[in-house]
Scaffold this active site. Sequence first.
Site, PDB file in Angstrom:
ATOM      1  N   HIS A   1       0.872  -1.180   0.000  1.00  0.00           N
ATOM      2  CA  HIS A   1       0.000   0.000   0.000  1.00  0.00           C
ATOM      3  C   HIS A   1       0.909   1.230   0.000  1.00  0.00           C
ATOM      4  CE1 HIS A   1      -2.709   3.019   1.844  1.00  0.00           C
ATOM      5  NE2 HIS A   1      -3.693   2.266   1.400  1.00  0.00           N
TER       6      HIS A   1
ATOM      7  N   ASP B   1       2.699  -4.591   8.150  1.00  0.00           N
ATOM      8  CA  ASP B   1       1.499  -3.787   7.923  1.00  0.00           C
ATOM      9  C   ASP B   1       0.302  -4.726   8.021  1.00  0.00           C
ATOM     10  OD1 ASP B   1       0.266  -1.826   5.049  1.00  0.00           O
ATOM     11  OD2 ASP B   1      -0.754  -2.660   6.801  1.00  0.00           O
TER      12      ASP B   1
ATOM     13  N   CYS C   1      -4.813   2.454  -3.627  1.00  0.00           N
ATOM     14  CA  CYS C   1      -3.562   2.968  -3.045  1.00  0.00           C
ATOM     15  C   CYS C   1      -2.456   1.922  -3.185  1.00  0.00           C
ATOM     16  CB  CYS C   1      -3.745   3.353  -1.581  1.00  0.00           C
ATOM     17  SG  CYS C   1      -4.958   4.618  -1.316  1.00  0.00           S
TER      18      CYS C   1
ATOM     19  N   GLN D   1      -5.021  -5.071   6.796  1.00  0.00           N
ATOM     20  CA  GLN D   1      -6.025  -5.982   6.236  1.00  0.00           C
ATOM     21  C   GLN D   1      -6.035  -7.347   6.923  1.00  0.00           C
ATOM     22  OE1 GLN D   1      -8.287  -5.175   4.027  1.00  0.00           O
ATOM     23  NE2 GLN D   1      -7.476  -3.161   3.521  1.00  0.00           N
TER      24      GLN D   1
ATOM     25  N   LYS E   1     -10.935  -0.707  10.228  1.00  0.00           N
ATOM     26  CA  LYS E   1     -11.037  -1.933   9.416  1.00  0.00           C
ATOM     27  C   LYS E   1     -11.379  -3.136  10.274  1.00  0.00           C
ATOM     28  CE  LYS E   1      -7.535  -0.120   6.308  1.00  0.00           C
ATOM     29  NZ  LYS E   1      -8.376   0.497   5.277  1.00  0.00           N
TER      30      LYS E   1
HETATM   31  C1  LIG Z   1      -2.655  -2.786   3.541  1.00  0.00           C
HETATM   32  C2  LIG Z   1      -3.002  -1.393   3.965  1.00  0.00           C
HETATM   33  N1  LIG Z   1      -2.056  -0.652   4.590  1.00  0.00           N
HETATM   34  C3  LIG Z   1      -2.334   0.606   5.016  1.00  0.00           C
HETATM   35  C4  LIG Z   1      -3.578   1.174   4.802  1.00  0.00           C
HETATM   36  C5  LIG Z   1      -3.853   2.566   5.351  1.00  0.00           C
HETATM   37  O1  LIG Z   1      -4.832   2.452   6.375  1.00  0.00           O
HETATM   38  P1  LIG Z   1      -5.383   3.841   7.028  1.00  0.00           P
HETATM   39  O2  LIG Z   1      -6.400   3.375   8.052  1.00  0.00           O
HETATM   40  O3  LIG Z   1      -6.013   4.627   5.906  1.00  0.00           O
HETATM   41  O4  LIG Z   1      -4.210   4.542   7.655  1.00  0.00           O
HETATM   42  C6  LIG Z   1      -4.577   0.443   4.144  1.00  0.00           C
HETATM   43  C7  LIG Z   1      -5.925   1.052   3.856  1.00  0.00           C
HETATM   44  N2  LIG Z   1      -6.453   0.595   2.614  1.00  0.00           N
HETATM   45  C8  LIG Z   1      -7.755   1.055   2.214  1.00  0.00           C
HETATM   46  C9  LIG Z   1      -7.725   2.500   1.770  1.00  0.00           C
HETATM   47  S1  LIG Z   1      -6.745   2.727   0.346  1.00  0.00           S
HETATM   48  C10 LIG Z   1      -8.324   0.159   1.111  1.00  0.00           C
HETATM   49  O5  LIG Z   1      -9.424   0.451   0.592  1.00  0.00           O
HETATM   50  O6  LIG Z   1      -7.662  -0.850   0.789  1.00  0.00           O
HETATM   51  C11 LIG Z   1      -4.287  -0.864   3.736  1.00  0.00           C
HETATM   52  O7  LIG Z   1      -5.224  -1.620   3.135  1.00  0.00           O
END
Ligand SMILES: Cc1ncc(COP(=O)(O)O)c(CN[C@@H](CS)C(=O)O)c1O
Length: 404
Positions: A121, A198, A362, A201, A224
């Site tokens: 990401h 990370d 992203c 997910q 999430k």
């Molecule tokens: C693997 C991974 N790593 C970091 C992020 C960022 O999470 P935040 O809570 O926005 O900080 C995400 C968030 N992906 C969302 C928004 S692009 C998706 O629709 O897939 C992610 O999936």
Amino acid sequence: MNLSDVKDAFPILKQLENGQPLVYLDSGATAQTPVSVIDTIARYYREENANVHRGVYGLSERATDAYEGARSKVRRFLNAASDKEIIFVRGTTEAINLVAQTWGRRHLKAGDEVVITEMEHHSNIVPWQLLREELGIKLVVVPMTDDGEIRLADFEACLTSKTQLVSVVHMSNALGTINPVADMVQAAKKVGAKVLLDGAQAVPHMSVDVRALDCDFYAFSGHKLYGPTGIGVLYGKEALLDAMPPYQAGGDMIYSVTFDKTEYNVLPYKFEAGTPNISGAIGLGAAIDFVESIGLDTIAAYEHELLTYATRQLQTIDGLRIIGTAPNKGGVISFIVEGTHPHDMATLMDQDGIALRASHHCAMPVMQHFDVPATLRASFGVYNTHEDIDRLVAAVEEARTMLV
Ligand SMILES: Cc1ncc(COP(=O)(O)O)c(CN[C@@H](CS)C(=O)O)c1O
């Protein structure tokens, strides 16, 4: 809580979208919020709201107990050794930036190597690019296969004596691939590198044990995990966090301040400057209660079964190509329909009450790898059903017929 009762716990899923019962298939972007979490946050503002760590009156002490109680829940949820290792942040993005801007700027120098993968990401790419611009580090990217898999041999081939940090995604948001992170950590340790995972997910879909993984840092977002937005967690090994400089400065992260010298607070408060997201943390604690009432292993098994069913059903559609076919996947399916653009498909499917993502997610390097501008992505939550999948397939067929 039984899986059959789960959907009723989400008020938002009772609403109609364009006259149709909502089918929400974008939990990878943000999961929906169960009434237990909503009520917990409302009750906090009704009965417990006060600033934490500062008041010597009952209300503030009760707010502090609730806030620190949420931290202990996170510790147990990740099986961390100590509450000191649980830092509340805004989300995964801030967690990764915190490590890059403190541990990274303190420990990395020109020529040092940071290893990431092709499926990261953007929040696990750009922070390291900023350090590359500032410090002259080298960013090493592990290639993925055309199935969207990271082979351990390809990962190990990227490790050298200059590797200082490995920062990789546990489960891909764009492909659903679950990476062999336990093996990756062991391989990284052999060359003396630290490891950040990370978990944005992964955490909603499977049980995570940071001590069993032996990672140095682990990041996830509350929204999430069926919690509120604006709250996330950085797990870090205590010794590492202790040696790191503060990320932001101000109230609560200090022990004493004079104009000549400031002594910082102890962990975890050194990294929690200013008034924290008190209700967000308490809401995250309630979200952990919710998923643990179902059981992470039960969730993982159910979502795997949904994924298998959805994959089989989608593959019956002419011109549909699944992007990301690794053998080990979580509840995410990315796909394209030949002769259509994902944005057009998603717009039409919304008319059938289907909410799914059409984007690069992203993860633009992933799109480049598969030579697509974007994908449609169905990402599952505990509330999704086989009927949702059937509605998804019918909507894809209908939209395809209108566009091709
Ligand atoms: C693997 C991974 N790593 C970091 C992020 C960022 O999470 P935040 O809570 O926005 O900080 C995400 C968030 N992906 C969302 C928004 S692009 C998706 O629709 O897939 C992610 O999936």
